[in-house]
Design a protein around this motif. Sequence first.
Motif, PDB file in Angstrom:
ATOM      1  N   GLU A   2       1.450   5.826   0.562  1.00  0.00           N
ATOM      2  CA  GLU A   2      -0.076   5.876   0.399  1.00  0.00           C
ATOM      3  C   GLU A   2      -0.902   4.948  -0.079  1.00  0.00           C
ATOM      4  O   GLU A   2      -1.754   4.632   0.131  1.00  0.00           O
ATOM      5  CB  GLU A   2      -0.247   7.182   0.064  1.00  0.00           C
ATOM      6  N   LYS A   3      -0.291   4.402  -1.364  1.00  0.00           N
ATOM      7  CA  LYS A   3      -1.307   3.502  -2.010  1.00  0.00           C
ATOM      8  C   LYS A   3      -1.393   2.112  -1.019  1.00  0.00           C
ATOM      9  O   LYS A   3      -2.298   1.480  -0.962  1.00  0.00           O
ATOM     10  CB  LYS A   3      -0.531   2.969  -3.323  1.00  0.00           C
ATOM     11  N   PHE A   4      -0.262   1.782  -0.504  1.00  0.00           N
ATOM     12  CA  PHE A   4      -0.203   0.657   0.524  1.00  0.00           C
ATOM     13  C   PHE A   4      -1.230   0.944   1.932  1.00  0.00           C
ATOM     14  O   PHE A   4      -1.784  -0.007   2.312  1.00  0.00           O
ATOM     15  CB  PHE A   4       1.126   0.569   1.186  1.00  0.00           C
ATOM     16  N   GLN A   5      -1.096   2.180   2.332  1.00  0.00           N
ATOM     17  CA  GLN A   5      -1.872   2.564   3.124  1.00  0.00           C
ATOM     18  C   GLN A   5      -3.667   2.416   3.019  1.00  0.00           C
ATOM     19  O   GLN A   5      -4.520   2.033   3.472  1.00  0.00           O
ATOM     20  CB  GLN A   5      -1.902   3.823   3.895  1.00  0.00           C
ATOM     21  N   ARG A   6      -3.934   2.779   1.766  1.00  0.00           N
ATOM     22  CA  ARG A   6      -5.131   2.702   1.214  1.00  0.00           C
ATOM     23  C   ARG A   6      -5.537   1.217   1.213  1.00  0.00           C
ATOM     24  O   ARG A   6      -6.712   0.735   1.292  1.00  0.00           O
ATOM     25  CB  ARG A   6      -5.242   3.253  -0.448  1.00  0.00           C
ATOM     26  N   LYS A   7      -4.610   0.462   0.724  1.00  0.00           N
ATOM     27  CA  LYS A   7      -4.894  -1.135   0.692  1.00  0.00           C
ATOM     28  C   LYS A   7      -5.261  -1.799   1.799  1.00  0.00           C
ATOM     29  O   LYS A   7      -6.119  -2.591   2.124  1.00  0.00           O
ATOM     30  CB  LYS A   7      -3.670  -1.631  -0.023  1.00  0.00           C
ATOM     31  N   LEU A   8      -4.491  -1.150   3.156  1.00  0.00           N
ATOM     32  CA  LEU A   8      -4.798  -1.617   4.435  1.00  0.00           C
ATOM     33  C   LEU A   8      -6.124  -1.199   4.659  1.00  0.00           C
ATOM     34  O   LEU A   8      -6.791  -2.171   5.461  1.00  0.00           O
ATOM     35  CB  LEU A   8      -3.931  -0.752   5.145  1.00  0.00           C
ATOM     36  N   ALA A   9      -6.793   0.003   4.600  1.00  0.00           N
ATOM     37  CA  ALA A   9      -8.067   0.282   4.834  1.00  0.00           C
ATOM     38  C   ALA A   9      -9.121  -0.740   4.132  1.00  0.00           C
ATOM     39  O   ALA A   9     -10.134  -1.150   4.407  1.00  0.00           O
ATOM     40  CB  ALA A   9      -8.576   1.723   4.588  1.00  0.00           C
ATOM     41  N   ALA A  10      -8.758  -1.090   2.755  1.00  0.00           N
ATOM     42  CA  ALA A  10      -9.608  -1.940   1.956  1.00  0.00           C
ATOM     43  C   ALA A  10      -9.737  -3.294   2.581  1.00  0.00           C
ATOM     44  O   ALA A  10     -10.679  -4.189   2.703  1.00  0.00           O
ATOM     45  CB  ALA A  10      -9.361  -1.886   0.467  1.00  0.00           C
ATOM     46  N   GLU A  11      -8.471  -3.743   3.234  1.00  0.00           N
ATOM     47  CA  GLU A  11      -8.295  -5.068   3.538  1.00  0.00           C
ATOM     48  C   GLU A  11      -9.006  -5.062   4.959  1.00  0.00           C
ATOM     49  O   GLU A  11      -9.400  -6.035   5.262  1.00  0.00           O
ATOM     50  CB  GLU A  11      -6.746  -5.510   3.724  1.00  0.00           C
ATOM     51  N   TYR A  12      -9.232  -3.982   5.818  1.00  0.00           N
ATOM     52  CA  TYR A  12      -9.782  -3.954   7.067  1.00  0.00           C
ATOM     53  C   TYR A  12     -11.331  -4.053   6.772  1.00  0.00           C
ATOM     54  O   TYR A  12     -11.849  -4.856   7.395  1.00  0.00           O
ATOM     55  CB  TYR A  12      -9.298  -2.484   7.668  1.00  0.00           C
ATOM     56  N   LEU A  13     -11.791  -3.637   5.776  1.00  0.00           N
ATOM     57  CA  LEU A  13     -13.058  -3.981   5.421  1.00  0.00           C
ATOM     58  C   LEU A  13     -13.388  -5.292   5.149  1.00  0.00           C
ATOM     59  O   LEU A  13     -14.362  -5.805   5.364  1.00  0.00           O
ATOM     60  CB  LEU A  13     -13.731  -2.646   4.414  1.00  0.00           C
ATOM     61  N   SER A  14     -12.554  -5.588   4.220  1.00  0.00           N
ATOM     62  CA  SER A  14     -12.746  -7.123   3.789  1.00  0.00           C
ATOM     63  C   SER A  14     -12.831  -8.165   5.004  1.00  0.00           C
ATOM     64  O   SER A  14     -13.551  -8.973   5.013  1.00  0.00           O
ATOM     65  CB  SER A  14     -11.881  -7.248   2.830  1.00  0.00           C
ATOM     66  N   TRP A  15     -12.022  -7.792   5.926  1.00  0.00           N
ATOM     67  CA  TRP A  15     -11.961  -8.625   7.024  1.00  0.00           C
ATOM     68  C   TRP A  15     -13.032  -8.483   7.827  1.00  0.00           C
ATOM     69  O   TRP A  15     -13.646  -9.687   8.428  1.00  0.00           O
ATOM     70  CB  TRP A  15     -10.460  -8.133   7.992  1.00  0.00           C
ATOM     71  N   GLN A  16     -13.592  -7.487   7.927  1.00  0.00           N
ATOM     72  CA  GLN A  16     -14.842  -7.042   8.698  1.00  0.00           C
ATOM     73  C   GLN A  16     -16.241  -7.868   7.859  1.00  0.00           C
ATOM     74  O   GLN A  16     -16.835  -8.608   8.582  1.00  0.00           O
ATOM     75  CB  GLN A  16     -15.371  -5.654   8.990  1.00  0.00           C
ATOM     76  N   ALA A  17     -16.115  -7.790   6.745  1.00  0.00           N
ATOM     77  CA  ALA A  17     -17.128  -8.351   5.897  1.00  0.00           C
ATOM     78  C   ALA A  17     -17.058  -9.958   5.796  1.00  0.00           C
ATOM     79  O   ALA A  17     -18.244 -10.580   6.012  1.00  0.00           O
ATOM     80  CB  ALA A  17     -16.913  -7.935   4.249  1.00  0.00           C
ATOM     81  N   ASP A  18     -15.900 -10.586   6.100  1.00  0.00           N
ATOM     82  CA  ASP A  18     -15.867 -11.924   6.203  1.00  0.00           C
ATOM     83  C   ASP A  18     -16.346 -12.670   7.699  1.00  0.00           C
ATOM     84  O   ASP A  18     -16.837 -13.472   7.754  1.00  0.00           O
ATOM     85  CB  ASP A  18     -14.637 -12.431   6.253  1.00  0.00           C
ATOM     86  N   LEU A  19     -16.065 -11.711   8.858  1.00  0.00           N
ATOM     87  CA  LEU A  19     -16.805 -12.021   9.954  1.00  0.00           C
ATOM     88  C   LEU A  19     -18.445 -11.932   9.993  1.00  0.00           C
ATOM     89  O   LEU A  19     -18.977 -12.744  10.294  1.00  0.00           O
ATOM     90  CB  LEU A  19     -16.259 -10.845  11.102  1.00  0.00           C
TER      91      LEU A  19
END
Length: 466
Positions: free
Chosen positions: A220-237
């Motif tokens: 679950e800690k890993f899954q939470r990191k996926l969600a944060a990474e997903y937002l970071s990916w959008q922020a870069d775009l």
Amino acid sequence: MKENRRRSVAFMKELLYGAAYYDEYMPYERLAKDVSMMQKAGINPVRIAESTWSTCEPQEGVFDFSHVIRVMDAMEKAGINVIIGTPTYAVPTWMVEAYPDVLAETVRGRGIYGTRQNMDITHPVYRYHAEKVIRKLMEVSAHRKCVIGFQLDNETKYYGTAGRNVQLGFVKYLREKFHNDLDTMNHEFGLDYWSNRINAWEDFPDMRGCINGGLASEFEKFQRKLAAEYLSWQADLVRAYKREDQFITHNLDFEWKKFGADIAQDGYSYGVQPDINHYEAAKCLTIAGTDIYHPTQDFLTGAEIAFGGDEIRSLKQENYFVLECQAQAFKYWTPYPGQLRLQAYSHLASGAKGLMYWNWHSIHNGYETYWKGLLSHDLDTNPTYEEACVFGREWKNLGKKLIGLKKKNRIALLVDNQCLTAMKWFPIDRDLSYNDVVRWAYDSLYEMNLECDVVDVQAVDMSRYD
């Protein structure tokens, strides 16, 4: 660029006071009337676009942003700012028809099209199409004078995604964490129990069947990191297109608390969000944002407003936006006379520098039919709207004095997603959750008028607190 800087300075001197607005949802043409009513209420931003991918891209590679453009045109002419939301939290039908495996695989199996937020945020096909629609939307909006900022996605979480992409990613994560040492990993998680020991990385089992609380919590800690990474990916775009004077935000939400069956209220924003770590997610934002829904009428205490504000403000130790709050919504959320104004000033006192309602108008179809905004189902004036006009004028006059109020709390209430997950697996009592404990501590301080920050355990600098 000089004009942009002047606009940025002017924007930062006024409190945001607005609502989500969906021209695509309206039952008939009324954009001009809505703009006129917004001006009367003192509305200075609207939030648009984040819910309508299938309207913006009706077929793969065919884009139509006419609704977005016409709203920007109308708002720009009226002097009302616009926040653009990336439309990625609900996928269009053509994507699921062509690529059915973009729907998330969870413990309940593969999702079925219909609801929102049911996709695998790690899926390469989903990411490919999400990037295309974000870039196209940025091309038509980022340069517009009225656009002051961008909201990434909507109340993002990992949505239970646990398909093949996620499983393989977790194994890679563990190999790095334990330096490829299986014996150490087995020992740390106690995997000899019930023959759960893993003797080859290639044999790693599907985590959806895991009965080991430690390993499942790590997943679950890993899954939470996926969600944060997903937002970071959008922020870069978004960052590749946005101007210097435009912000990037996101509407972080909270765990939902249900009322008892004997109370006629659906629930409210309650505690630490289990499915994304706010501290990790906020790193990619220039301004933190949040959605806070709270009890009203006889059940309004102010504690939910204060808790949400203290948690979001503490992410960056800066003022924040309330991007969603109820105006009316349902019969049990419709405020008593004077409560809408009280709620607005409560958000401001917690450090909000902007308040936006979900939403401007009542929804006339779909899952949220009859969810009322500032306007009810007849889309005409009403007591809630009229009260909003009162403090809308107040905020316009007082905004320069009230914006950016700073809190310097000397008490910190530490919260931790991993503890939340642990108490889910090993509860103290079947009716006592981690967030019950958090709110018991927070509410006790609140009732004693001892103000506190709600701080993630990962925060480094604790020297500001006694």
